[in-house]
Design a protein around this motif. Structure first.
Motif, short mmCIF file in Angstrom:
data_model
loop_
_atom_site.label_atom_id
_atom_site.label_comp_id
_atom_site.label_asym_id
_atom_site.label_seq_id
_atom_site.Cartn_x
_atom_site.Cartn_y
_atom_site.Cartn_z
N GLN A 151 0.83 -1.19 0.00
CA GLN A 151 0.00 0.00 0.00
C GLN A 151 0.87 1.25 0.00
O GLN A 151 1.66 1.46 0.91
N MET A 152 0.71 2.09 -1.01
CA MET A 152 1.46 3.35 -1.08
C MET A 152 0.63 4.44 -0.41
O MET A 152 -0.52 4.69 -0.77
N ALA A 153 1.21 5.09 0.60
CA ALA A 153 0.52 6.14 1.34
C ALA A 153 0.54 7.43 0.52
O ALA A 153 1.60 7.88 0.07
N LEU A 154 -0.65 8.06 0.35
CA LEU A 154 -0.77 9.23 -0.51
C LEU A 154 -1.24 10.49 0.22
O LEU A 154 -1.06 11.60 -0.28
N ASP A 155 -1.88 10.32 1.36
CA ASP A 155 -2.38 11.48 2.10
C ASP A 155 -2.69 11.05 3.52
O ASP A 155 -2.72 9.85 3.83
N ILE A 156 -2.95 12.04 4.38
CA ILE A 156 -3.26 11.73 5.77
C ILE A 156 -4.33 12.69 6.29
O ILE A 156 -4.38 13.85 5.89
N HIS A 157 -5.19 12.17 7.16
CA HIS A 157 -6.18 12.96 7.88
C HIS A 157 -5.92 12.75 9.36
O HIS A 157 -5.76 11.61 9.82
N ILE A 194 -6.50 -0.35 -6.14
CA ILE A 194 -7.60 -0.11 -5.19
C ILE A 194 -7.18 0.91 -4.14
O ILE A 194 -6.14 0.77 -3.50
N VAL A 195 -7.99 1.95 -3.97
CA VAL A 195 -7.74 2.99 -2.97
C VAL A 195 -8.47 2.61 -1.68
O VAL A 195 -9.63 2.18 -1.72
N SER A 196 -7.80 2.75 -0.54
CA SER A 196 -8.38 2.35 0.74
C SER A 196 -8.05 3.37 1.82
O SER A 196 -7.25 4.29 1.61
N THR A 197 -8.65 3.18 2.97
CA THR A 197 -8.36 3.98 4.16
C THR A 197 -7.67 3.08 5.18
O THR A 197 -8.18 2.00 5.50
N LEU A 198 -6.52 3.52 5.67
CA LEU A 198 -5.84 2.80 6.74
C LEU A 198 -5.98 3.62 8.01
O LEU A 198 -5.39 4.70 8.14
N LEU A 199 -6.78 3.11 8.94
CA LEU A 199 -7.07 3.81 10.19
C LEU A 199 -6.06 3.36 11.25
O LEU A 199 -5.85 2.16 11.45
#
Length: 274
Positions: free
Chosen positions: A123-129, A175-180
């Motif tokens: 998974q390539m990290a692209l942004d953060i919240h 596939i784009v996902s959210t990693l919490l």
């Protein structure tokens, strides 16, 4: 007069740079890695030349923060800073792995996430919240004067991070996902096929200012489904003509990853003609 103005501006710039440098150096003195970069700044400059990674300023530092509440008798609001530490890239890696670090306003820092080949390495990290989870517990006591049994809701917040990640395939279609990521436990949850859109910080100005930060945050994600059909035979004008029914959905989550609600949006009909 002009000379005085120029000197004032230079002093202001120098003061700002010194404050930023001092803040970072204080954090590094207590364990923050030397290569730490404010998280939002890192993702905004992820595909820039590497030398630009460390040209951040005070605003960039504070853009990567979250305030968490604590209304216990001895508690207070705490500001947390979030950093990315890029790892050295190996020759066989397609993209840079990252670590995520948290530092509080007392300069106490710790790592909350480490990426490697066995831990979300695809998974390539692209942004953060960056947001917070407000944990609530009841504190019950009996008032000596009135004999009332009084319940106080003790609210204490902890930072939560949501990474936008994409399964690396070498194309834009991964596939784009959210990693919490829960802090400080480091517990992770992958919401596959859901992209983090925003943090919902409820409007709280009807509360007194001391209670502004007591409100719970929520995470908004979006997912989509596509149904495709080919209603026409090929002609001289096109080889194929697909009608695609594209339906987005908005999802609202508690910071713990519990789904609160989903709302399906109107279906969009998109022609694909080749």
């Amino acid at each position: 007069m002009k000379k005085t103005i120029i000197i004032s501006v230079l002093l202001a710039i120098t003061s700002s740079l010194y404050a930023q440098e001092s803040a970072i150096k204080s954090m590094q003195a207590k364990g923050l890695p030397q290569t730490a970069i404010p998280a939002k700044y890192y993702f905004d400059h992820q595909f820039f030349p590497e030398e630009q990674y460390y040209q951040f300023d005070d605003a960039d530092l504070y853009n990567s923060t979250v305030i968490t509440p604590d209304n216990s008798d001895l508690g207070a609001d705490t500001q947390y800073y979030v950093f990315v530490v890029p790892q050295p890239q190996k020759p066989d890696q397609d993209f840079t792995f990252i670590d995520l670090w948290i530092c509080d306003e007392n300069n106490n820092s710790y790592r909350v996430f480490h990426q490697d080949a066995n831990n979300y390495g695809e998974q390539m990290a692209l942004d953060i919240h960056i947001f917070r989870n407000v944990e609530v517990r009841d504190s019950v006591y009996t008032d000596k004067k009135t004999n009332q049994r009084i319940t106080r809701r003790m609210r204490k917040g902890v930072p939560v991070l949501a990474l936008q990640v994409q399964e690396y395939t070498g194309t834009v279609h991964g596939i784009v996902s959210t990693l919490l990521i829960q802090c400080p436990s480091g517990k992770t949850q992958l919401m596959r096929g859901e992209m983090p859109v925003a943090v919902l910080s409820p409007l709280s100005n009807m509360l007194m200012m001391a209670e502004f930060e007591m409100a719970q945050h929520y995470l908004i994600t979006t997912s989509s489904t596509v149904f495709s059909e080919s209603p026409y035979q090929s002609t001289d004008d096109f080889e194929f003509f697909n009608v695609q029914y594209f339906t987005p959905t908005v999802n609202i989550y508690k910071p713990t990853g519990e789904l609160v609600n989903s709302q399906q949006l109107p279906t969009d009909i998109i022609d694909m003609i080749r």
